[in-house]
Each structure stands twice: as structure tokens, then as C-alpha cells.
Design a protein around this motif. Structure first.
Motif, PDB file in Angstrom:
ATOM      1  N   ILE A 143       0.834  -1.203   0.000  1.00 52.59           N
ATOM      2  CA  ILE A 143       0.000   0.000   0.000  1.00 52.59           C
ATOM      3  C   ILE A 143       0.872   1.258   0.000  1.00 52.59           C
ATOM      4  N   VAL A 144       1.980   1.215   0.764  1.00 56.71           N
ATOM      5  CA  VAL A 144       2.888   2.367   0.775  1.00 56.71           C
ATOM      6  C   VAL A 144       3.506   2.566  -0.611  1.00 56.71           C
ATOM      7  N   ALA A 145       3.890   1.458  -1.246  1.00 59.86           N
ATOM      8  CA  ALA A 145       4.458   1.568  -2.593  1.00 59.86           C
ATOM      9  C   ALA A 145       3.429   2.103  -3.581  1.00 59.86           C
ATOM     10  N   TRP A 146       2.190   1.703  -3.403  1.00 61.11           N
ATOM     11  CA  TRP A 146       1.120   2.188  -4.275  1.00 61.11           C
ATOM     12  C   TRP A 146       0.929   3.696  -4.086  1.00 61.11           C
ATOM     13  N   ALA A 147       0.969   4.158  -2.831  1.00 61.84           N
ATOM     14  CA  ALA A 147       0.805   5.588  -2.553  1.00 61.84           C
ATOM     15  C   ALA A 147       1.983   6.392  -3.079  1.00 61.84           C
ATOM     16  N   ALA A 148       3.181   5.781  -3.076  1.00 58.94           N
ATOM     17  CA  ALA A 148       4.369   6.497  -3.544  1.00 58.94           C
ATOM     18  C   ALA A 148       4.288   6.812  -5.028  1.00 58.94           C
ATOM     19  N   GLN A 149       3.441   6.102  -5.776  1.00 58.89           N
ATOM     20  CA  GLN A 149       3.263   6.424  -7.181  1.00 58.89           C
ATOM     21  C   GLN A 149       2.620   7.803  -7.370  1.00 58.89           C
ATOM     22  N   THR A 150       1.899   8.261  -6.357  1.00 53.83           N
ATOM     23  CA  THR A 150       1.309   9.610  -6.398  1.00 53.83           C
ATOM     24  C   THR A 150       2.330  10.662  -5.982  1.00 53.83           C
ATOM     25  N   GLY A 151       3.097  10.356  -4.941  1.00 59.54           N
ATOM     26  CA  GLY A 151       4.094  11.308  -4.488  1.00 59.54           C
ATOM     27  C   GLY A 151       4.612  10.950  -3.116  1.00 59.54           C
ATOM     28  N   ALA A 152       5.700  11.616  -2.713  1.00 57.97           N
ATOM     29  CA  ALA A 152       6.316  11.325  -1.427  1.00 57.97           C
ATOM     30  C   ALA A 152       5.399  11.692  -0.274  1.00 57.97           C
ATOM     31  N   ALA A 153       4.669  12.820  -0.413  1.00 58.63           N
ATOM     32  CA  ALA A 153       3.782  13.243   0.661  1.00 58.63           C
ATOM     33  C   ALA A 153       2.647  12.235   0.855  1.00 58.63           C
ATOM     34  N   GLU A 173      -1.852  15.245  -8.774  1.00 61.15           N
ATOM     35  CA  GLU A 173      -1.117  16.453  -8.365  1.00 61.15           C
ATOM     36  C   GLU A 173      -1.800  17.133  -7.189  1.00 61.15           C
ATOM     37  N   ARG A 174      -3.114  17.281  -7.281  1.00 58.46           N
ATOM     38  CA  ARG A 174      -3.840  17.918  -6.188  1.00 58.46           C
ATOM     39  C   ARG A 174      -3.779  17.059  -4.913  1.00 58.46           C
ATOM     40  N   LEU A 175      -3.853  15.732  -5.083  1.00 60.74           N
ATOM     41  CA  LEU A 175      -3.778  14.856  -3.894  1.00 60.74           C
ATOM     42  C   LEU A 175      -2.431  15.006  -3.218  1.00 60.74           C
ATOM     43  N   GLU A 176      -1.379  15.073  -4.008  1.00 59.82           N
ATOM     44  CA  GLU A 176      -0.049  15.225  -3.411  1.00 59.82           C
ATOM     45  C   GLU A 176       0.045  16.558  -2.663  1.00 59.82           C
ATOM     46  N   ALA A 177      -0.522  17.628  -3.239  1.00 61.91           N
ATOM     47  CA  ALA A 177      -0.507  18.927  -2.555  1.00 61.91           C
ATOM     48  C   ALA A 177      -1.343  18.884  -1.284  1.00 61.91           C
ATOM     49  N   ALA A 178      -2.487  18.241  -1.335  1.00 57.62           N
ATOM     50  CA  ALA A 178      -3.341  18.129  -0.153  1.00 57.62           C
ATOM     51  C   ALA A 178      -2.637  17.348   0.947  1.00 57.62           C
ATOM     52  N   CYS A 179      -1.883  16.306   0.563  1.00 59.57           N
ATOM     53  CA  CYS A 179      -1.158  15.525   1.567  1.00 59.57           C
ATOM     54  C   CYS A 179      -0.048  16.365   2.205  1.00 59.57           C
ATOM     55  N   ARG A 180       0.609  17.210   1.421  1.00 57.73           N
ATOM     56  CA  ARG A 180       1.629  18.095   2.017  1.00 57.73           C
ATOM     57  C   ARG A 180       1.001  19.014   3.037  1.00 57.73           C
ATOM     58  N   ARG A 181      -0.181  19.583   2.716  1.00 59.83           N
ATOM     59  CA  ARG A 181      -0.865  20.455   3.669  1.00 59.83           C
ATOM     60  C   ARG A 181      -1.286  19.665   4.898  1.00 59.83           C
ATOM     61  N   ALA A 182      -1.794  18.421   4.702  1.00 65.63           N
ATOM     62  CA  ALA A 182      -2.222  17.615   5.848  1.00 65.63           C
ATOM     63  C   ALA A 182      -1.050  17.314   6.765  1.00 65.63           C
ATOM     64  N   LEU A 183       0.115  17.055   6.200  1.00 70.58           N
ATOM     65  CA  LEU A 183       1.292  16.804   7.033  1.00 70.58           C
ATOM     66  C   LEU A 183       1.694  18.062   7.787  1.00 70.58           C
ATOM     67  N   ALA A 184       1.541  19.209   7.115  1.00 72.37           N
ATOM     68  CA  ALA A 184       1.954  20.469   7.760  1.00 72.37           C
ATOM     69  C   ALA A 184       1.034  20.829   8.913  1.00 72.37           C
ATOM     70  N   ILE A 185      -0.260  20.601   8.756  1.00 74.07           N
ATOM     71  CA  ILE A 185      -1.215  20.975   9.803  1.00 74.07           C
ATOM     72  C   ILE A 185      -1.504  19.811  10.747  1.00 74.07           C
ATOM     73  N   VAL A 236      -3.585  14.294   9.449  1.00 75.27           N
ATOM     74  CA  VAL A 236      -3.396  13.126   8.589  1.00 75.27           C
ATOM     75  C   VAL A 236      -4.552  12.154   8.792  1.00 75.27           C
ATOM     76  N   SER A 237      -5.558  12.284   7.944  1.00 77.07           N
ATOM     77  CA  SER A 237      -6.682  11.350   7.950  1.00 77.07           C
ATOM     78  C   SER A 237      -7.407  11.477   6.616  1.00 77.07           C
ATOM     79  N   TYR A 238      -8.198  10.489   6.304  1.00 79.05           N
ATOM     80  CA  TYR A 238      -8.941  10.530   5.049  1.00 79.05           C
ATOM     81  C   TYR A 238      -9.886  11.717   5.012  1.00 79.05           C
ATOM     82  N   LYS A 239     -10.624  11.963   6.087  1.00 81.07           N
ATOM     83  CA  LYS A 239     -11.593  13.055   6.108  1.00 81.07           C
ATOM     84  C   LYS A 239     -10.905  14.404   5.982  1.00 81.07           C
ATOM     85  N   SER A 240      -9.763  14.583   6.628  1.00 77.29           N
ATOM     86  CA  SER A 240      -9.047  15.860   6.577  1.00 77.29           C
ATOM     87  C   SER A 240      -8.562  16.157   5.151  1.00 77.29           C
ATOM     88  N   ILE A 241      -7.959  15.150   4.507  1.00 75.73           N
ATOM     89  CA  ILE A 241      -7.443  15.357   3.152  1.00 75.73           C
ATOM     90  C   ILE A 241      -8.593  15.587   2.178  1.00 75.73           C
TER      91      ILE A 241
END
Length: 516
Positions: free
Chosen positions: A405-415, A450-462, A465-470
């Protein structure tokens, strides 16, 4: 003799006709004629003043062979050995062979009568005719052998298993802890190994380990016992209930084992089954090699001469004990065997299966067809599952792992990969976070990677980190805003604010040279 006297009385005393006498006595007229003729020849008259035994001798004197005729007596022992040593040999064939060598010898009826009289002189145990290599009688002795536990001094009674070959009386005996199925079948396996061959049939008693349902005509054999018989190519013919004469051989063998083996070991103390069986094996050799009293040879010599050539060969491998049971397939397409769960094809949910368990494998059969086979596991509460037994949806789910699952998510981006790792790390069991992670990854299809990766960066910053937050970040377009801590520069247009061109013009004016 009562009817003979009545015939004489009616004919001689009452002057009845022979036809009427035959009707009155319920016999044929020929019988009446023969009786009267014999009485006349014997010189009798009515009334007959003699007892029945004397009257019978006068009417039916024993045949006296001519004194000048001396018949050669057959070798009854050799004939008996041939008759019992060959499965299809009959007295008729033996008599025919005898007459070829002695044309003036005994006729068939006298030959059979003389043989029966000779056979009565044998030991009682030899009166029953048993074909060579045919039957092996097995049972447990009523007496037990005490075994002392060396560490505690506790005395435990061991069960004595006895087997006897029908023709030669060759005996096998050993002790086991119980009469349960594993010990019962194990004793058979070791008995066949001791014999070095397999009898054509085995005659057991109706104990529960061998016969699940006793019946005079069609007893139900224990499935494991029947499978053992099939492995060795022999037949199981249980003795009838409460018919000890059906297994007289083993009854006598048990008595001999008690008197010769157990009684002979009465002064010895044993601390293990192995030690006791070693001592029993020594006594067995003495018993089987001891000469017969009224027959030539011994149990061992008769076995080697008659039984072994007629017996079946041992299979290449000994039988491995298997236990049979029934199990119903649960909704999760698994069956339970000794508190461990084994998978079967999911289409069999709710069906009842036959389960065959050995020390190394577990096989599941549906209507006689094997539908699953697993390596045996003794881990209680655990599952052994084959992917091909699972529905497609379950199979795909089972292929998910935290790393995948982590490898699958990494296809979207590091965040996105970092978000998935944090979600999984917060769960006691990573599997519990699979659903949330799959929800986060699926947002990339709806809003773009692209938008998901940006949203994940914001979720990490604030730290949200949850499905509902992102999902909320994406729905409110917050992924397009600067991250917290970053200054956002907006263009300003006002008449009092001079732009960059003003300052550039000012610098140029100061740089121009002046003429003096």
C-alpha cells in the motif's frame, strides 16, 4: 429303534400288511420290507426280548472286512497337512489320488470316515480347519501388564494385544497404553511387520476402535480401520456378537499369552512400554519355536512352510494412521480440525465434508472427491488459507500488505506515501488502517494525483493526517493555497503607490554625466 419295534409289532404281532404298517409308522414300504428281512435273517421273532443296543447289533451288524484283505492305511498326517495347506484342495481329490496308488483301497465314504476319526485325536485347537495364510485372529487380553513410572512410582496398566494365525497358530503379542484407534491400528501394522506378510483376512472382535456399529450381517467398520485394510489389501471380517467360537483361535491365543508370556514375566518390573515389549518379543520367540506335542514341527515351522507362501506381500510402505471426521464449512470457507482452521473452495460454504487427518497432512473430501489438501498445523486458533479457495474480492484484499500500500501511494508522491505510513503506524494492527489508506489513494482519481499530493503536504503540515481531513482540503481547494508559515504576495494597484519602474527611472537619472 422305537419305530423298528413298532414295525415288528404291527407285522408279526398284529398281522398288519406291510403297506398299512408303512402308513401307520410314517415310513416307506421299502423300509418296512428291509426291516422285516433283516429281522428274519437275524432269526428274530415276536415278541423281541432284548434291549435296543442288542437289537441294533443284530439287525445292523458292523461290516467285517475279509481277514485275508489287508488295506494300506493312508498317511493321514500328510493328507491333513496338504488339506489345510492348500486353499482349494478337497477330500475327494485326495481320495482319488489315493485310489490311483491303491486301486483296491478304501471307498470314498470309508476314506472320509477314517480321516474324521484320525482328526479327532488331534489337539482341540487343531480341530477347526483353517486355510494356509487365510485368517489372522486379533483381540485384546483381559489381563493387563503393570508398567511403573520411574519418576513418580505410579503404576499404569498396559493393554495386551494378541494376534494368532489360523493355520499355523503363530502368535504375535505386544502391549500398548490403550485400546483406542491409534494403538489398535498401530498394533496391526507391527503385527503384519512381524509376520513379514499379510493374511487374506483379519478377524477382530467388535470393539469400538474396529467396528463402529456391530451387526451380524453388515457391521460398519471404522473408516480408518477400513482404510488400513485397503492399504494392505486384506479384508476385515468381524466375529459375530457374543459368538466366541467365531474367534476360538485368538481366545486360545490369549490364554496362551496370559499363561506363557504374562505369567513368565510376573517377577519382572517394567518402566516403559519399549522395555516390556522387548521382553514379550523374547517370550514370543520361545513360544513360536516350541515343538508341538502331538504334531510335527512348531508354530514357526508350520508358518514358514504353509502360511507364508499363501499370504499376501507387504506393501512398500507401512500404513500411516489417518483419522476421519466430519466438518461443516463455515461462512469464512474454513473447516476446523483440532482447533486449527483450513480453507476449502468458497463454493462449499455450508456443506458437510469428510476430513482425513494424518500427522503431516489434512485432506477434505466432498462426496468422495478431494477438494482441499493442506500441510498439518498444530497452531490453535490460526488459519491455513490457499488463495485459490477465496472469492476474487477476498483474494485481492488478501494480497494487500502495508509495504504494498505504501508503494502504491508512492506512485502519487512522497507526501502521499508519508500520509499512508502515518495512518498505518497509528493502528495496533496495520490491517485496520487499510481501508483509510485506500480511501486516501482513491482521491487521486477524483481530484488528480497532483492535487492529492498537494493536499497531503498540507495535511502533514497541519497534522491532520486522515482521510476526512485530506478530502476536506481538496473539496475546499485548500491544496491550492500557500502552506502555513509561507507569505503570500498579492499584486497591489493604487495611485499613491509607485511601482518598480519609478525606482528604475530614478537610478538612471542619477547615473547620467553632467557637462560643466
Amino acid at each position: 429303534m422305537r419305530k423298528i419295534r413298532e414295525i415288528l409289532r404291527l407285522v408279526w404281532g398284529c398281522n398288519q400288511s406291510r403297506r398299512d404298517t408303512a402308513k401307520a409308522c410314517g415310513v416307506g414300504k421299502t423300509t418296512v420290507d428291509d426291516t422285516i428281512n433283516r429281522a428274519i435273517a437275524a432269526g428274530l421273532s415276536w415278541p423281541v426280548a432284548m434291549d435296543d443296543e442288542t437289537l441294533e447289533k443284530r439287525l445292523y451288524p458292523p461290516l467285517q472286512p475279509p481277514s485275508s484283505r489287508k488295506l494300506r492305511q493312508p498317511d493321514w498326517q500328510a493328507l491333513h497337512d496338504e488339506l489345510t495347506g492348500h486353499k482349494h484342495l478337497t477330500l475327494m481329490l485326495l481320495w482319488q489320488e489315493y485310489k490311483e496308488g491303491e486301486p483296491s483301497g478304501y471307498q470314498y465314504s470309508q476314506f472320509c470316515e477314517l480321516y474324521r476319526q484320525w482328526r479327532k485325536k488331534l489337539d482341540r485347537s487343531m480341530r477347526q480347519e483353517h486355510r494356509a495364510g487365510d485368517k489372522f485372529f486379533v483381540d485384546y487380553s483381559g489381563s493387563t501388564l503393570p508398567i511403573v513410572e520411574a519418576s513418580t512410582g505410579e503404576i499404569r496398566e498396559a493393554q495386551v494385544f494378541v494376534g494368532v494365525m489360523g493355520n499355523s497358530n503363530l502368535t504375535f503379542a505386544e502391549v500398548t497404553w490403550t485400546q483406542a484407534l491409534p494403538d489398535w491400528i498401530g498394533s496391526h501394522v507391527r503385527a503384519f511387520s512381524y509376520l513379514g506378510a499379510v493374511p487374506h483376512c483379519v478377524v477382530p472382535d467388535n470393539l469400538r476402535s474396529g467396528v463402529t456399529k456391530a451387526c451380524r450381517y453388515e457391521p460398519d467398520l471404522n473408516p480408518s480401520y477400513a482404510e488400513c485394510a485397503d492399504h494392505y489389501g486384506t479384508a476385515i471380517i468381524p466375529a459375530r456378537v457374543r459368538r466366541p467360537k467365531d474367534k476360538a483361535k485368538v481366545e486360545g491365543g490369549v490364554l496362551i499369552a496370559q499363561r506363557f508370556i504374562l505369567a513368565g514375566l510376573r517377577h519382572r518390573t517394567f518402566f516403559s512400554l519399549a522395555e516390556a515389549n522387548a521382553a514379550i518379543r523374547q517370550r514370543l520367540e520361545l513360544l513360536n519355536n516350541r515343538p508341538f506335542r502331538k504334531l510335527p514341527g512348531s508354530r514357526r515351522s508350520r508358518f514358514e512352510e504353509f502360511d507364508r507362501p499363501a499370504m499376501l506381500p507387504l506393501p512398500e510402505t507401512p500404513y500411516q494412521l489417518s483419522l476421519w471426521s466430519k466438518a461443516r464449512v463455515h461462512i469464512d470457507y474454513h473447516v476446523e480440525v483440532d482447533h486449527h482452521f483450513y480453507s476449502v473452495p468458497h463454493r462449499l460454504v455450508g456443506e458437510q465434508l469428510d476430513v482425513r487427518s494424518t500427522a503431516t497432512t489434512v485432506e477434505c473430501l466432498h462426496k468422495g472427491n478431494r477438494v482441499a489438501s493442506h500441510a498439518r498445523s498444530f497452531l490453535a486458533g490460526k488459519h491455513t488459507t490457499l488463495p485459490e479457495h477465496m472469492p476474487k474480492a477476498h483474494r485481492e484484499y488478501a494480497e494487500w500488505t502495508p509495504q504494498r500500500i505504501v508503494a502504491w501511494a508512492a506512485q502519487t508522491g512522497a507526501a502521499t506515501a508519508a500520509v499512508v505510513e502515518q495512518i498505518l503506524s497509528r493502528k495496533a494492527y496495520p490491517e485496520h488502517g487499510f481501508r483509510s489508506c485506500m480511501g486516501v489513494i482513491s482521491l487521486g482519481k477524483r481530484f488528480s494525483k497532483e492535487r492529492l499530493e498537494a493536499a497531503c503536504r498540507r495535511a502533514l503540515a497541519i497534522r491532520g493526517v486522515s482521510y476526512k481531513s485530506i478530502k476536506s482540503i481538496l473539496e475546499n481547494n485548500l491544496d491550492q493555497k500557500p502552506l502555513p508559515g509561507q507569505l503570500e504576495l498579492l499584486p497591489v494597484s493604487h495611485e499613491n503607490i509607485r511601482g518598480t519602474h519609478y525606482y528604475n527611472d530614478e537610478r538612471l537619472s542619477h547615473a547620467e554625466p553632467t557637462d560643466h
